[in-house]
Design a protein around this motif. Sequence first.
Motif, PDB file in Angstrom:
ATOM      1  N   TYR A   8       6.022   3.305  60.842  1.00  0.00           N
ATOM      2  CA  TYR A   8       4.997   2.392  59.192  1.00  0.00           C
ATOM      3  C   TYR A   8       4.662   3.446  58.789  1.00  0.00           C
ATOM      4  CZ  TYR A   8       4.949  -0.644  62.816  1.00  0.00           C
ATOM      5  OH  TYR A   8       5.252  -2.116  64.171  1.00  0.00           O
ATOM      6  N   THR A  20      -3.702  -1.872  60.557  1.00  0.00           N
ATOM      7  CA  THR A  20      -3.367  -2.611  61.591  1.00  0.00           C
ATOM      8  C   THR A  20      -1.785  -2.567  62.041  1.00  0.00           C
ATOM      9  OG1 THR A  20      -5.574  -4.040  61.388  1.00  0.00           O
ATOM     10  CG2 THR A  20      -3.965  -4.763  62.483  1.00  0.00           C
ATOM     11  N   TYR A  50       4.963  -4.764  62.294  1.00  0.00           N
ATOM     12  CA  TYR A  50       3.694  -5.589  62.040  1.00  0.00           C
ATOM     13  C   TYR A  50       2.535  -4.183  61.168  1.00  0.00           C
ATOM     14  CZ  TYR A  50      -0.647  -7.710  60.511  1.00  0.00           C
ATOM     15  OH  TYR A  50      -1.333  -8.613  59.639  1.00  0.00           O
ATOM     16  N   SER A  52       0.079  -4.037  58.381  1.00  0.00           N
ATOM     17  CA  SER A  52      -1.596  -3.782  57.446  1.00  0.00           C
ATOM     18  C   SER A  52      -2.341  -3.047  57.448  1.00  0.00           C
ATOM     19  CB  SER A  52      -1.812  -6.124  58.019  1.00  0.00           C
ATOM     20  OG  SER A  52      -3.237  -5.773  56.773  1.00  0.00           O
ATOM     21  N   GLN A  54      -5.703  -2.103  54.475  1.00  0.00           N
ATOM     22  CA  GLN A  54      -6.636  -2.897  53.935  1.00  0.00           C
ATOM     23  C   GLN A  54      -7.620  -2.066  52.589  1.00  0.00           C
ATOM     24  OE1 GLN A  54      -9.886  -5.452  55.070  1.00  0.00           O
ATOM     25  NE2 GLN A  54     -10.118  -6.271  52.611  1.00  0.00           N
ATOM     26  N   SER A  76       5.751  -4.149  51.179  1.00  0.00           N
ATOM     27  CA  SER A  76       4.151  -4.760  50.650  1.00  0.00           C
ATOM     28  C   SER A  76       3.702  -4.754  49.899  1.00  0.00           C
ATOM     29  CB  SER A  76       4.097  -6.336  51.626  1.00  0.00           C
ATOM     30  OG  SER A  76       3.184  -6.840  51.096  1.00  0.00           O
ATOM     31  N   SER A  78       0.270  -4.936  46.728  1.00  0.00           N
ATOM     32  CA  SER A  78      -1.533  -4.962  46.279  1.00  0.00           C
ATOM     33  C   SER A  78      -1.946  -4.460  45.637  1.00  0.00           C
ATOM     34  CB  SER A  78      -1.711  -6.230  48.353  1.00  0.00           C
ATOM     35  OG  SER A  78      -3.296  -6.711  47.407  1.00  0.00           O
ATOM     36  N   ILE A  84      -5.538  -6.770  50.776  1.00  0.00           N
ATOM     37  CA  ILE A  84      -4.763  -6.361  51.420  1.00  0.00           C
ATOM     38  C   ILE A  84      -2.822  -6.337  51.477  1.00  0.00           C
ATOM     39  CG2 ILE A  84      -4.257  -7.344  54.223  1.00  0.00           C
ATOM     40  CD1 ILE A  84      -7.129  -8.713  53.852  1.00  0.00           C
ATOM     41  N   THR A  86       0.368  -6.556  53.238  1.00  0.00           N
ATOM     42  CA  THR A  86       1.213  -6.637  55.389  1.00  0.00           C
ATOM     43  C   THR A  86       2.960  -6.742  54.813  1.00  0.00           C
ATOM     44  OG1 THR A  86      -0.514  -8.196  55.811  1.00  0.00           O
ATOM     45  CG2 THR A  86       1.164  -8.809  57.267  1.00  0.00           C
ATOM     46  N   SER A  88       5.858  -7.568  57.340  1.00  0.00           N
ATOM     47  CA  SER A  88       6.004  -7.696  58.855  1.00  0.00           C
ATOM     48  C   SER A  88       7.890  -8.295  59.364  1.00  0.00           C
ATOM     49  CB  SER A  88       5.862  -8.927  59.479  1.00  0.00           C
ATOM     50  OG  SER A  88       5.700  -9.878  58.955  1.00  0.00           O
TER      51      SER A  88
END
Length: 92
Positions: A8, A20, A50, A52, A54, A76, A78, A84, A86, A88
């Motif tokens: 990750y 997360t 997964y 995520s 923020q 991804s 943003s 956020i 995310t 997965s």
Amino acid sequence: TNIKSVKYEVTGTSGLVSITIYNSTGGIEQFNDVTTPWNKTINMKDGFMYVSAQNQRDRGSVKVKIYVDGDLVKESSSEGEYCIATASDMLK
């Protein structure tokens, strides 16, 4: 057993994020007030991947990526205040 390396990765211009992830046993781990860039590698046989992140600031961008055995499988991004990002996928 076919164990794979799952990485990750969180980057971006905001510099401060909360993260997360799902770990190798399917549990949720949280990391608060993390400075980017950040990454964590876990070994998994199968299950749900997964990540995520923020943004903890009022400006900037956040980007998340998932690599399996060195290959990028999901990403991804943003941008903006407390945004956020995310990503997965299922590991088979």
